[in-house]
Design a protein around this motif. Structure first.
Motif, PDB file in Angstrom:
ATOM      1  N   GLY A   1     -10.113  13.747  -3.715  1.00 27.81           N
ATOM      2  CA  GLY A   1     -10.675  12.402  -3.601  1.00 27.81           C
ATOM      3  C   GLY A   1      -9.768  11.438  -2.874  1.00 27.81           C
ATOM      4  O   GLY A   1      -9.973  10.227  -2.921  1.00 27.81           O
ATOM      5  N   THR A   2      -8.752  11.981  -2.178  1.00 29.61           N
ATOM      6  CA  THR A   2      -7.825  11.134  -1.419  1.00 29.61           C
ATOM      7  C   THR A   2      -7.679  11.665  -0.004  1.00 29.61           C
ATOM      8  O   THR A   2      -8.033  12.814   0.285  1.00 29.61           O
ATOM      9  N   ILE A   3      -7.125  10.835   0.882  1.00 35.50           N
ATOM     10  CA  ILE A   3      -6.853  11.243   2.256  1.00 35.50           C
ATOM     11  C   ILE A   3      -5.827  10.275   2.849  1.00 35.50           C
ATOM     12  O   ILE A   3      -5.808   9.088   2.501  1.00 35.50           O
ATOM     13  N   ILE A   4      -4.964  10.811   3.688  1.00 38.87           N
ATOM     14  CA  ILE A   4      -3.988   9.981   4.396  1.00 38.87           C
ATOM     15  C   ILE A   4      -4.587   9.590   5.743  1.00 38.87           C
ATOM     16  O   ILE A   4      -4.925  10.451   6.553  1.00 38.87           O
ATOM     17  N   VAL A   5      -4.739   8.295   5.963  1.00 39.35           N
ATOM     18  CA  VAL A   5      -5.334   7.782   7.200  1.00 39.35           C
ATOM     19  C   VAL A   5      -4.336   6.825   7.857  1.00 39.35           C
ATOM     20  O   VAL A   5      -3.916   5.840   7.237  1.00 39.35           O
ATOM     21  N   ASN A   6      -3.937   7.139   9.078  1.00 39.76           N
ATOM     22  CA  ASN A   6      -2.921   6.337   9.776  1.00 39.76           C
ATOM     23  C   ASN A   6      -1.660   6.145   8.927  1.00 39.76           C
ATOM     24  O   ASN A   6      -1.046   5.079   8.915  1.00 39.76           O
TER      25      ASN A   6
ATOM     26  N   LEU B   1       0.839  -1.196   0.000  1.00 40.95           N
ATOM     27  CA  LEU B   1       0.000   0.000   0.000  1.00 40.95           C
ATOM     28  C   LEU B   1       0.873   1.244   0.000  1.00 40.95           C
ATOM     29  O   LEU B   1       1.944   1.274   0.625  1.00 40.95           O
ATOM     30  N   LEU B   2       0.407   2.287  -0.686  1.00 41.52           N
ATOM     31  CA  LEU B   2       1.135   3.552  -0.699  1.00 41.52           C
ATOM     32  C   LEU B   2       0.955   4.285   0.628  1.00 41.52           C
ATOM     33  O   LEU B   2      -0.115   4.235   1.241  1.00 41.52           O
ATOM     34  N   THR B   3       1.989   4.987   1.052  1.00 40.20           N
ATOM     35  CA  THR B   3       1.946   5.724   2.307  1.00 40.20           C
ATOM     36  C   THR B   3       2.023   7.224   2.046  1.00 40.20           C
ATOM     37  O   THR B   3       2.176   7.675   0.905  1.00 40.20           O
TER      38      THR B   3
END
Length: 399
Positions: free
Chosen positions: A317-322, A288-290
């Motif tokens: 349309g994207t978001i960084i989660v954890n 998975l991309l970080t």
């Protein structure tokens, strides 16, 4: 709790159905012969073959009886007075409970159970699931709900990953494919499941990096918060596709070499190469991309039940989660691309959802704002197109 004489007419009707006999040369022919080989449409869901009244069951652990006897009584009473209790309930326990959980493929939940509790409609199933979610117990194979959202954990528990490895070794061609068996390939649930909202959300326990605030729990985010998205950028939250702080939801808990992400099965994550795929098809070993554009290897996948579900929308349309790069949206099929009539189209679900949401983004840009939610916490901006898509899928216009 229910008089048998009163229950049977309710369950089956006053007269037995008429019947006829058809002879097949073999079970293979009965299941469709060569036309059915490796065909997921030729495997039947459990529990939904009784003229609209489907049966399902859940395992009642001894610990639950000891810790909350009044709660168990209240559950049984509610099922009984509403005629939701199934006609057969197995008593479990005894010698099987003394076997080590890792000795066989049997689910650990079965080793701990004293009762297999049946219900005969969705209302009853929901009551039992709320009281006995997957982080407490599971379900007995072939008796689980036809719309069980996390059947891998419910049926097989912590053994699933190991069993899947064995399946891949001894049946690499997927010759044996049955409904919700280990390695099952096909629709996750029958169309009945499409009436259940909550497929597009994150657990409130996840954290998001908010500009000038630092890490903030998903449950504490608000409209206007400027959050980290793809490519190191920050964007404001202009909407919540789903915002429900009260209901219980079962999430996939995807552990990686970096952090753990709690996400609903249909919600999309972004893998190596930039593909947006539903979390339900992610498997151990995937990358998975970080947030830093590095790759995080998936080390295990389980499920967890949390109170609350949230889906913030950003302009990209994207978001960084954890620390993991995720989409704002869901996939309506178990793939990156939409398929029509069995043929894959060039349209990704990320592109479709982002295009449909352009009207909402434009409205927000020109000052038309305000958020209202339907029952279950689904945004009114999302609810109608979501239902239209589900209805379209149910009518087999899009396959």
């Amino acid at each position: 709790l229910i008089p048998k004489a009163n229950f049977i007419p309710f369950r089956w009707g006053a007269a037995p159905p008429s019947s006829s006999t058809i002879t097949f040369s073999s079970w293979y022919d009965f299941r469709g012969g060569s036309a059915a080989y490796n065909n997921p449409d030729n495997t039947d869901p459990t529990g939904d073959s009784y003229e609209g009244i489907y049966m399902s069951a859940r395992l009642v652990p001894l610990s639950r009886l000891k810790e909350d006897p009044q709660g168990v009584f209240n559950l049984l009473y509610a099922l009984a007075i509403n005629l939701e209790l199934g006609p057969v309930n197995y008593l479990l326990g005894g010698v099987v409970s003394g076997v080590d959980e890792g000795a066989t493929a049997v689910s650990p939940a079965l080793r701990k159970a004293v009762w297999n509790l049946f219900t005969n409609n969705k209302a009853g199933t929901d009551k039992v699931y709320d009281f006995l979610p997957n982080n407490i117990t599971g379900a007995c194979f072939n008796h689980h709900s036809p719309i069980e959202p996390n059947w891998r954990t419910a049926l097989w528990g912590k053994h699933y990953d190991r069993l899947l490895e064995l399946k891949s070794t001894f049946d690499p061609a997927q010759v044996f494919n049955c409904w919700h068996c280990v390695g099952y390939k096909g629709e996750e649930n029958p169309p009945l499941s499409s009436s259940i909202p909550g497929g597009f959300c994150f657990s409130g326990e996840n954290t998001v990096e908010v500009q000038e605030k630092g890490p903030v729990k998903m449950a504490d985010l608000a409209l206007g918060d400027i959050v980290q998205v793809a490519n190191g950028n920050y964007e404001p939250i202009y909407s919540f596709g789903h915002k429900d702080s009260k209901g219980q939801t079962t999430f996939l808990q995807i552990r990686t070499s970096v952090k753990t992400l709690e996400i609903s099965p249909d919600h999309m994550v972004i893998t190596k190469g930039g593909s947006c795929v539903p979390a339900s098809i992610i498997k151990k070993g995937d990358l998975l991309l970080t947030a830093t554009k590095d790759l995080a290897e998936v080390t295990s996948i389980t499920t967890v039940v949390r109170r609350g579900a949230f889906a913030p929308f950003t302009s990209s349309g994207t978001i960084i989660v954890n620390g993991i790069l995720a989409s704002n949206y869901i996939a309506y099929q178990r793939s990156e691309y939409l398929s029509i009539g069995g043929a894959k189209t060039p349209f990704t679900f990320q592109w479709i959802a982002h295009t449909f949401n352009s009207i909402h983004r434009l409205a927000n840009m020109i000052g038309i704002s305000g958020e209202t939610y339907v029952e279950g916490g689904i945004s009114r901006w999302v609810d109608l197109p979501h239902r239209i898509m589900l209805k379209t899928l149910d009518q087999n216009i899009i396959v």
